[in-house]
Design a protein around this motif. Structure first.
Motif, short mmCIF file in Angstrom:
data_model
loop_
_atom_site.label_atom_id
_atom_site.label_comp_id
_atom_site.label_asym_id
_atom_site.label_seq_id
_atom_site.Cartn_x
_atom_site.Cartn_y
_atom_site.Cartn_z
N VAL A 22 0.84 -1.20 0.00
CA VAL A 22 0.00 0.00 0.00
C VAL A 22 0.87 1.26 0.00
N ASN A 25 2.31 1.87 -3.41
CA ASN A 25 1.29 2.40 -4.32
C ASN A 25 1.08 3.90 -4.11
N SER A 36 -0.39 -0.23 -10.11
CA SER A 36 -0.49 -0.54 -8.69
C SER A 36 -0.42 -2.04 -8.45
N ARG A 38 -1.48 -5.34 -5.62
CA ARG A 38 -2.50 -5.77 -4.66
C ARG A 38 -2.02 -7.03 -3.96
N ASN A 73 -1.89 -4.68 -11.03
CA ASN A 73 -3.10 -4.15 -11.66
C ASN A 73 -2.69 -3.44 -12.94
N ASP A 234 -5.58 4.29 -7.13
CA ASP A 234 -6.79 4.94 -6.63
C ASP A 234 -6.54 5.27 -5.16
N SER A 236 -8.34 6.76 -2.83
CA SER A 236 -9.41 6.42 -1.89
C SER A 236 -9.36 4.94 -1.53
N GLU A 237 -9.11 4.10 -2.52
CA GLU A 237 -9.01 2.66 -2.26
C GLU A 237 -7.78 2.34 -1.42
N GLU A 238 -6.66 3.02 -1.71
CA GLU A 238 -5.43 2.74 -0.97
C GLU A 238 -5.53 3.18 0.48
N THR A 240 -8.29 3.31 2.21
CA THR A 240 -9.15 2.31 2.85
C THR A 240 -8.36 1.06 3.17
N ASN A 241 -7.54 0.62 2.22
CA ASN A 241 -6.70 -0.56 2.47
C ASN A 241 -5.72 -0.31 3.61
N THR A 244 -7.71 -0.74 6.94
CA THR A 244 -8.01 -2.13 7.25
C THR A 244 -6.74 -2.92 7.54
#
Length: 271
Positions: A22, A25, A36, A38, A73, A234, A236-238, A240-241, A244
């Motif tokens: 993360v 990225n 990116s 994952r 990705n 992205d 916002s996705e990163e 969030t990751n 979590t």
């Protein structure tokens, strides 16, 4: 309790790898052509405590988690207009083919240098008229030869590149030079190996370059001159990751702490 300790350790180690991914990225959110990564996990070996039967289910206990894969990705990133002719962005599948130049230049490649692949399309003309990227790697044509617009750059009046990758050079004497760009395509682009500097190399997993002369438009792609492909990260996705992953790391650490407390209580029973 010993199993839970090792489960907690496996959780901490796995989430650390995910946090590293993360962080990389996010660090490359403004890197042209960056793709990116994952991180995915899978459960570890389950220990059998009791065998199952006709009317009794087997009793198994897990031993934590392990790293499953760190995938690439390869989706397209947004394109940013630069207005510079030799800035090229690929819309669709494919990679530019480049190869390291030898110290002597002159269109010869470095000894034992292999063909590499990139989505970063920022190219320049060196002093001998060859198209190179920021690291001095030659841009290759369909025959894997360095592409040149001519040795006398002072005679060039204009350069244009169409969506099919045809480079047209018009000289001051109205003579023209045409060069055809080609793109490398792979059955499994996610299997390419990262080599740094936005470069990839082919692997057994990716397979070999399947393009034997097919033009970009014939494979559903186009090349946009005056644009560069941005990172496909992205944010916002990163983020969030990241949250979590942080919570997963904290939970794994808590497992270790609680298991240690229980083990301490068991040892104290002997006193």
């Amino acid at each position: 309790m010993i199993r839970s300790l090792f489960s907690g350790v496996s959780s901490v180690k796995s989430h650390q790898v995910r946090m590293d991914t993360v962080a990389n990225n996010i660090a490359n959110v403004n890197t042209y052509g960056f793709k990116s990564s994952r991180t995915t996990f899978q459960d570890n070996l389950n220990q059998l405590l009791r065998s199952g039967g006709a009317s009794v289910n087997a009793a198994q206990v897990g031993t934590g988690t392990t790293l499953s894969a760190i995938g690439n990705n390869m989706g397209n990133g947004p394109q940013q207009m630069t207005g510079r002719t030799l800035d090229l962005a690929i819309n669709g599948q494919g990679f530019f083919k480049v190869q390291q130049a030898s110290p002597d230049g002159g269109g010869s490649v470095a000894d034992n240098s292999s063909i590499l692949y990139t989505r970063e399309g920022s190219f320049y003309l060196d002093k001998e008229g060859y198209l190179v990227n920021a690291n001095g790697y030659y841009l290759l044509d369909e025959s894997n030869s360095p592409q040149s617009v001519g040795s006398d750059l002072t005679q060039i009046a204009s350069i244009s590149i169409d969506k099919n990758g045809k480079i047209t050079v018009i000289n001051n004497d109205d003579s023209t030079v045409e060069i055809q760009l080609t793109l490398a395509v792979f059955n499994n682009p996610e299997g390419l190996e990262r080599k740094g500097s936005n470069l990839f190399s082919q692997t057994i997993a990716s397979g070999e370059d399947m393009n034997t002369g097919t033009l970009p438009s014939e494979m559903g792609s186009e090349i946009n001159s005056g644009y560069l492909e941005m990172s496909n990260v992205d944010l916002s996705e990163e983020f969030t990751n990241m949250i979590t992953t942080q919570r997963g790391y904290q939970a794994g650490s808590r497992i270790i702490t609680v298991s240690d407390t229980l083990l301490e209580e068991l040892i104290n029973l002997k006193r």
